[in-house]
Design a protein around this motif. Structure first.
Motif, PDB file in Angstrom:
ATOM      1  N   ARG A  71     -29.680 -20.161  24.472  1.00  0.00           N
ATOM      2  CA  ARG A  71     -29.361 -21.555  24.171  1.00  0.00           C
ATOM      3  C   ARG A  71     -29.972 -21.846  22.803  1.00  0.00           C
ATOM      4  N   VAL A  73     -31.252 -24.201  20.510  1.00  0.00           N
ATOM      5  CA  VAL A  73     -31.705 -25.586  20.680  1.00  0.00           C
ATOM      6  C   VAL A  73     -32.899 -25.870  19.780  1.00  0.00           C
ATOM      7  N   TYR A  93     -37.644 -33.915  28.809  1.00  0.00           N
ATOM      8  CA  TYR A  93     -37.379 -32.907  27.778  1.00  0.00           C
ATOM      9  C   TYR A  93     -36.071 -33.283  27.097  1.00  0.00           C
ATOM     10  N   GLN A  97     -28.592 -29.038  21.066  1.00  0.00           N
ATOM     11  CA  GLN A  97     -28.054 -27.683  21.205  1.00  0.00           C
ATOM     12  C   GLN A  97     -26.812 -27.509  20.355  1.00  0.00           C
ATOM     13  N   HIS A 108     -26.214 -19.293  34.064  1.00  0.00           N
ATOM     14  CA  HIS A 108     -27.494 -19.224  34.781  1.00  0.00           C
ATOM     15  C   HIS A 108     -27.660 -20.470  35.652  1.00  0.00           C
ATOM     16  N   HIS A 110     -31.108 -22.899  37.453  1.00  0.00           N
ATOM     17  CA  HIS A 110     -32.570 -23.044  37.449  1.00  0.00           C
ATOM     18  C   HIS A 110     -32.995 -24.256  38.259  1.00  0.00           C
ATOM     19  N   ARG A 116     -26.049 -32.978  29.765  1.00  0.00           N
ATOM     20  CA  ARG A 116     -25.640 -32.865  28.352  1.00  0.00           C
ATOM     21  C   ARG A 116     -25.008 -34.179  27.965  1.00  0.00           C
ATOM     22  N   HIS A 149     -24.337 -22.795  35.707  1.00  0.00           N
ATOM     23  CA  HIS A 149     -23.692 -23.440  34.551  1.00  0.00           C
ATOM     24  C   HIS A 149     -23.721 -22.523  33.334  1.00  0.00           C
ATOM     25  N   HIS A 151     -21.855 -22.422  29.055  1.00  0.00           N
ATOM     26  CA  HIS A 151     -21.138 -23.197  28.036  1.00  0.00           C
ATOM     27  C   HIS A 151     -20.303 -22.284  27.156  1.00  0.00           C
ATOM     28  N   ASP A 163     -29.418 -32.194  25.158  1.00  0.00           N
ATOM     29  CA  ASP A 163     -29.810 -31.783  26.505  1.00  0.00           C
ATOM     30  C   ASP A 163     -30.961 -32.672  26.956  1.00  0.00           C
ATOM     31  N   LEU A 165     -33.591 -32.854  30.222  1.00  0.00           N
ATOM     32  CA  LEU A 165     -34.019 -32.165  31.445  1.00  0.00           C
ATOM     33  C   LEU A 165     -35.289 -32.799  32.003  1.00  0.00           C
ATOM     34  N   LEU A 167     -37.534 -30.954  32.957  1.00  0.00           N
ATOM     35  CA  LEU A 167     -38.371 -29.752  32.830  1.00  0.00           C
ATOM     36  C   LEU A 167     -39.881 -30.041  32.831  1.00  0.00           C
TER      37      LEU A 167
END
Ligand code: 1HN
Length: 347
Positions: A71, A73, A93, A97, A108, A110, A116, A149, A151, A163, A165, A167
């Motif tokens: 990614r 970013v 977060y 991107q 992937h 997570h 987005r 997901h 892209h 993005d 998140l 996180l």
């Protein structure tokens, strides 16, 4: 408000003894952990300007092939929280991107949830659990925790999205991890959920008795959001805020567990003063320009800029155009704070 004892007041031998047994006296640390009236906040009210991010992002496109990045970013890191911690606010977060034509960002899934919000460019797409979703400027796309997901980019020119998140929360709980997967088989093109959830107040009949899908709608097209804000503005008194929440169409509740999403329209010349809240937030400018005052810090903003709003902050936002509306996308951590039982509004 008694004056509490300090660490230095304690005999050195006693302190060393505690340290060697992994024990810490609370009272010298109590006020820092539990300040009176308002939390201690390291988050700086600030703006990241897209005019400054964009050239650095395009340079990253030259310097780092997608295979070397997964990614590509640039993270909007709040200096008050330490750049290396990659937090725009304590819980949010934010990254910008870049994907270039024909590049793919591999599949992937997570534990953190992501969304987005498309900033520029055409031809980008995200596939979530086999559902391929086009990405047009201003579209909001959810990739909830645990869903596959990936892209891609079928158009020309750079595509950039923001993005967001949860996180920092998931990472702090030592629960953040990822699994890589093979490219997904695409089931629908374009995304079938756009045909299932056409209008607020209408849901597929079967969902009244069957188990409702957890994430029924993963793309919210900006053209609908913008038109809905316009319509809402015609029935909103001056002094009230023209704001729409993105929700799960099956439940009417927030679409993700930790972060919440909304869109604000500032009418020409309008100044809004949202009620002060315990939640932190990030504001991204979709359209327009103006000023913000966040906890006394004056910020100028324009198209595609992004601002950080600390918890408990006093906020004032002005659309400086006297003829055109301005539009903001807001991310906040109110859903999490509500679930944890300490969300407050100071009206
Ligand atoms: C992630 O999965 C994406 O899927 C972007 O595009 C940014 C930052 C941290 C962790 C996972 C993506 C991310 C991320």
């Amino acid at each position: 408000m008694a004056q509490l004892g300090t660490l230095e007041e304690l005999p050195l031998e006693y302190r060393n003894g505690l340290t060697s047994q992994n024990l810490v006296p609370l009272w010298p640390n109590l006020r820092a952990a539990l300040p009176y009236n308002i939390p201690a906040r390291r988050t700086k009210p600030m703006v990241w300007r897209y005019a400054q991010i964009r050239p650095e992002l395009l340079k990253a496109g030259e310097l780092t092939p997608i295979e070397k990045a997964e990614r590509r970013v640039l993270v909007l890191a709040n200096p008050g929280l330490g750049l290396e911690n990659m937090q725009a606010t304590p819980s949010i977060y934010i990254g910008m991107q870049l994907i270039l034509p024909r590049e793919t960002a591999p599949n992937h899934k997570h534990s953190p949830s992501a969304v987005r919000f498309v900033v520029e460019g055409e031809g980008g797409f995200t596939v979530v659990e086999g559902e391929k979703m086009p990405m047009e400027k201003g579209d909001l796309i959810l990739t909830p925790s645990g869903l596959w997901h990936e892209h891609g980019h079928e158009g020309s020119g750079p595509v950039v999205w923001l993005d967001a998140l949860d996180l920092p929360m998931v990472y702090a709980l030592e629960a953040s991890y990822c699994i890589d997967g093979e490219p997904q088989k695409i089931r629908n093109q374009p995304d079938s959920s756009q045909n299932r959830y056409r209008r607020a107040g209408l849901v597929p009949y079967a969902s009244l008795r069957a188990q409702r899908p957890k994430y029924p709608l993963c793309r919210f097209p900006w053209k609908d959001t913008r038109a809905a804000l316009h319509d809402l503005s015609t029935v909103t008194d001056s002094g009230d805020i023209v704001q729409l929440a993105y929700v799960n169409p099956e439940t009417g509740g927030e679409c993700l567990p930790i972060l919440g999403f909304s869109a604000i329209m500032l009418r020409p010349g309008e100044t809004i003063r949202p009620v002060r809240r315990s939640a932190s937030a990030v504001l991204h400018v979709v359209e327009g320009e103006g000023q913000a005052n966040i906890d006394g810090v004056e910020l100028d903003w324009g198209g595609q800029d992004t601002m950080a709003v600390p918890t408990h902050a006093k906020v004032e936002i002005t659309n400086k155009s006297s003829s055109k509306p301005a539009f903001l996308f807001q991310v906040d951590d109110a859903p999490m704070q509500k679930k944890l039982g300490f969300f407050e509004e100071f009206g």
